[in-house]
Scaffold this motif. Structure first.
Motif, PDB file in Angstrom:
ATOM      1  N   ASN A 163       0.776  -1.214   0.196  1.00 58.40           N
ATOM      2  CA  ASN A 163       0.078  -0.115   0.047  1.00 58.40           C
ATOM      3  C   ASN A 163       0.932   1.269   0.015  1.00 58.40           C
ATOM      4  N   GLU A 164       1.974   1.293   0.694  1.00 59.75           N
ATOM      5  CA  GLU A 164       2.648   2.582   1.179  1.00 59.75           C
ATOM      6  C   GLU A 164       3.875   2.477   0.092  1.00 59.75           C
ATOM      7  N   LEU A 165       4.608   1.380  -0.395  1.00 55.88           N
ATOM      8  CA  LEU A 165       5.712   1.473  -0.983  1.00 55.88           C
ATOM      9  C   LEU A 165       5.649   0.980  -2.339  1.00 55.88           C
ATOM     10  N   GLY A 166       4.317   0.239  -2.605  1.00 56.20           N
ATOM     11  CA  GLY A 166       4.197  -0.255  -4.017  1.00 56.20           C
ATOM     12  C   GLY A 166       5.017  -1.395  -4.307  1.00 56.20           C
ATOM     13  N   VAL A 167       5.523  -2.338  -3.275  1.00 61.19           N
ATOM     14  CA  VAL A 167       6.458  -3.355  -3.368  1.00 61.19           C
ATOM     15  C   VAL A 167       5.800  -4.625  -2.576  1.00 61.19           C
ATOM     16  N   ASP A 168       6.179  -5.616  -3.103  1.00 61.70           N
ATOM     17  CA  ASP A 168       5.869  -6.904  -2.327  1.00 61.70           C
ATOM     18  C   ASP A 168       7.595  -7.411  -1.487  1.00 61.70           C
ATOM     19  N   PRO A 169       7.563  -7.514  -0.123  1.00 64.06           N
ATOM     20  CA  PRO A 169       8.648  -7.791   0.368  1.00 64.06           C
ATOM     21  C   PRO A 169       9.168  -9.056   0.021  1.00 64.06           C
ATOM     22  N   HIS A 170       8.155 -10.226  -0.715  1.00 65.61           N
ATOM     23  CA  HIS A 170       8.741 -11.549  -0.936  1.00 65.61           C
ATOM     24  C   HIS A 170       8.977 -11.728  -2.397  1.00 65.61           C
ATOM     25  N   SER A 171       8.745 -10.537  -3.142  1.00 63.91           N
ATOM     26  CA  SER A 171       9.016 -10.614  -4.746  1.00 63.91           C
ATOM     27  C   SER A 171       9.892  -9.562  -5.108  1.00 63.91           C
ATOM     28  N   LEU A 172      10.818  -9.183  -4.415  1.00 62.05           N
ATOM     29  CA  LEU A 172      11.835  -7.949  -4.989  1.00 62.05           C
ATOM     30  C   LEU A 172      12.910  -8.535  -6.193  1.00 62.05           C
ATOM     31  N   PRO A 173      12.978  -7.780  -6.953  1.00 65.33           N
ATOM     32  CA  PRO A 173      13.729  -8.127  -8.208  1.00 65.33           C
ATOM     33  C   PRO A 173      15.082  -8.421  -7.974  1.00 65.33           C
ATOM     34  N   SER A 174      15.715  -9.348  -8.658  1.00 69.19           N
ATOM     35  CA  SER A 174      16.961 -10.259  -8.302  1.00 69.19           C
ATOM     36  C   SER A 174      18.012  -9.505  -9.142  1.00 69.19           C
ATOM     37  N   PRO A 175      19.168  -8.955  -8.502  1.00 76.82           N
ATOM     38  CA  PRO A 175      20.118  -8.181  -8.998  1.00 76.82           C
ATOM     39  C   PRO A 175      20.884  -9.365  -9.908  1.00 76.82           C
ATOM     40  N   ARG A 176      21.135 -10.445  -9.752  1.00 75.29           N
ATOM     41  CA  ARG A 176      21.727 -11.525 -10.525  1.00 75.29           C
ATOM     42  C   ARG A 176      21.117 -11.881 -11.652  1.00 75.29           C
ATOM     43  N   LEU A 177      19.981 -12.326 -11.428  1.00 72.27           N
ATOM     44  CA  LEU A 177      18.901 -12.576 -12.448  1.00 72.27           C
ATOM     45  C   LEU A 177      19.026 -11.485 -13.644  1.00 72.27           C
ATOM     46  N   ALA A 178      18.847 -10.199 -13.003  1.00 72.75           N
ATOM     47  CA  ALA A 178      18.998  -9.102 -14.235  1.00 72.75           C
ATOM     48  C   ALA A 178      20.304  -8.947 -14.921  1.00 72.75           C
ATOM     49  N   ALA A 179      21.373  -9.072 -14.108  1.00 75.59           N
ATOM     50  CA  ALA A 179      22.498  -8.906 -14.624  1.00 75.59           C
ATOM     51  C   ALA A 179      22.950 -10.027 -15.669  1.00 75.59           C
ATOM     52  N   VAL A 180      22.467 -11.566 -15.226  1.00 75.80           N
ATOM     53  CA  VAL A 180      22.749 -12.770 -16.146  1.00 75.80           C
ATOM     54  C   VAL A 180      21.553 -12.250 -17.585  1.00 75.80           C
ATOM     55  N   SER A 181      20.494 -12.034 -17.336  1.00 75.11           N
ATOM     56  CA  SER A 181      19.743 -11.646 -18.481  1.00 75.11           C
ATOM     57  C   SER A 181      20.171 -10.757 -19.446  1.00 75.11           C
ATOM     58  N   SER A 182      20.838  -9.660 -18.766  1.00 77.48           N
ATOM     59  CA  SER A 182      21.295  -8.441 -19.617  1.00 77.48           C
ATOM     60  C   SER A 182      22.566  -8.998 -20.274  1.00 77.48           C
ATOM     61  N   PHE A 183      23.428  -9.708 -19.862  1.00 73.10           N
ATOM     62  CA  PHE A 183      24.692 -10.126 -20.384  1.00 73.10           C
ATOM     63  C   PHE A 183      24.138 -11.243 -21.482  1.00 73.10           C
ATOM     64  N   LEU A 184      23.513 -12.127 -21.236  1.00 69.94           N
ATOM     65  CA  LEU A 184      23.107 -13.200 -22.303  1.00 69.94           C
ATOM     66  C   LEU A 184      22.267 -12.718 -23.445  1.00 69.94           C
ATOM     67  N   SER A 185      21.285 -11.721 -22.932  1.00 72.50           N
ATOM     68  CA  SER A 185      20.586 -11.170 -24.156  1.00 72.50           C
ATOM     69  C   SER A 185      21.430 -10.242 -25.210  1.00 72.50           C
ATOM     70  N   PHE A 186      22.252  -9.467 -24.291  1.00 70.97           N
ATOM     71  CA  PHE A 186      23.126  -8.485 -25.179  1.00 70.97           C
ATOM     72  C   PHE A 186      23.758  -9.214 -26.133  1.00 70.97           C
ATOM     73  N   ALA A 187      24.672 -10.319 -25.646  1.00 72.82           N
ATOM     74  CA  ALA A 187      25.611 -10.881 -26.380  1.00 72.82           C
ATOM     75  C   ALA A 187      24.733 -11.921 -27.460  1.00 72.82           C
ATOM     76  N   ALA A 188      23.546 -12.245 -27.298  1.00 81.33           N
ATOM     77  CA  ALA A 188      22.906 -12.873 -28.253  1.00 81.33           C
ATOM     78  C   ALA A 188      22.694 -11.928 -29.581  1.00 81.33           C
ATOM     79  N   GLY A 189      22.036 -10.730 -29.137  1.00 83.98           N
ATOM     80  CA  GLY A 189      21.652  -9.824 -30.094  1.00 83.98           C
ATOM     81  C   GLY A 189      22.891  -9.300 -31.044  1.00 83.98           C
ATOM     82  N   ALA A 190      24.025  -9.074 -30.138  1.00 95.17           N
ATOM     83  CA  ALA A 190      25.449  -8.612 -30.765  1.00 95.17           C
ATOM     84  C   ALA A 190      26.138  -9.570 -31.441  1.00 95.17           C
TER      85      ALA A 190
END
Length: 234
Positions: free
Chosen positions: A137-164
C-alpha cells in the motif's frame, strides 16, 4: 456458491526482474553492434578488422550491460529493503496506529469504515501479512517478490551477447563485406520487434518495422561516418 472465487483470466508477470533487461539487452546488442560493424566496415574493407571490432563490441557491451544492470537493480532492492525495515519497526512499535492507518487506506479505496476496521484487524493479527500489505500500500512493493540483481545481470549479459552476435555471424562464416551482415541484422531487427509485440499492445508489423527503421538508421549513419573518416585517411 462456493467459498472460492472463480478465476476467469490470468495476467502475465509485469514486475519481474528478467523481462526488461532481457528485451532491452537483446535490442541494444543487435542495434549497437550492427551500427559498430557498419561504421568500421564503412572505414575499412578489411574483414578481420571488422570482425575484431564486432567481437570487442560484443564483449564490452555485454559486460557493461550486466554490470550496470546489477548495480541498478541491487540499489533498487536495497532501497526497498531499507524502507520495508522502517515499516517493520513501525508495526512493532505502533501496531494500533498502523492498524488504523491500514483501515483508513481501505476506506479511501471505497470500503465501508466498519468493514475496513474489521479487515485491518484481521490482517494485523499476522505480522508478516501485515508487513506485506502495508509495504504494498505505502511503497508499492512486495517484500517477497523483489527483483533479483543476479537475474537481471545474467539476463542482460546473455541477451546483449545474443543480439550482438547476429551481425557477426556472416563474418564468422567467412563473409568479406557488410552486405550479408546487413541482411541478417535487418531481418533480425524486424523479427525482434515483432517478438516484442507479444508482450505489448502493439501489432507485430508495427513493432517490427519500428525496430527495423531505428536499427537501420543507426547503422546507416554510422556507416556514413566511418566511410567519411576512412576516406579522409584519419
Amino acid at each position: 456458491m462456493t467459498g472460492r472465487a472463480e478465476i476467469h483470466h490470468q495476467h502475465r508477470d509485469v514486475t519481474g526482474g528478467w523481462l526488461r533487461p532481457s528485451v532491452f539487452g537483446a535490442m541494444d546488442g543487435l542495434v549497437s553492434n550492427f551500427a559498430l560493424i557498419a561504421g568500421v566496415a564503412g572505414g575499412t574493407p578489411d574483414a578481420k578488422v571488422v570482425l575484431l571490432a564486432g567481437g570487442a563490441g560484443l564483449a564490452a557491451g555485454a559486460f557493461s550491460m550486466a554490470g550496470g544492470e546489477y548495480v541498478s537493480v541491487a540499489s533498487q532492492r536495497e532501497l526497498a529493503l531499507a524502507e520495508i525495515a522502517v515499516e517493520r519497526r513501525e508495526l512493532q512499535r505502533n501496531p494500533e496506529a498502523e492498524q488504523d492507518e491500514l483501515a483508513q487506506a481501505l476506506v479511501d479505496k471505497g470500503v465501508l469504515p466498519e468493514t475496513a476496521a474489521e479487515v485491518a484487524a484481521q490482517i494485523s493479527r499476522d505480522p508478516e501479512r501485515a508487513l506485506e500489505v502495508h509495504s504494498q500500500n505505502e511503497l508499492g512493493v512486495d517484500p517477497h517478490s523483489l527483483p533479483s540483481p543476479r537475474l537481471a545481470a545474467v539476463s542482460s549479459f546473455l541477451s546483449f551477447a545474443a543480439g550482438a552476435l547476429l551481425p557477426l555471424v556472416p563474418y564468422l562464416l567467412g563473409a568479406t563485406s557488410l552486405v550479408l551482415s546487413a541482411v541478417v541484422s535487418c531481418v533480425s531487427l524486424f523479427a525482434a520487434g515483432a517478438l516484442v509485440s507479444t508482450v505489448t499492445a502493439r501489432s507485430w508489423w508495427f513493432s517490427g518495422l519500428r525496430q527495423l527503421l531505428v536499427g537501420a538508421l543507426a547503422a546507416a549513419l554510422t556507416f556514413a561516418l566511418g566511410n567519411l573518416i576512412g576516406a579522409s585517411g584519419l
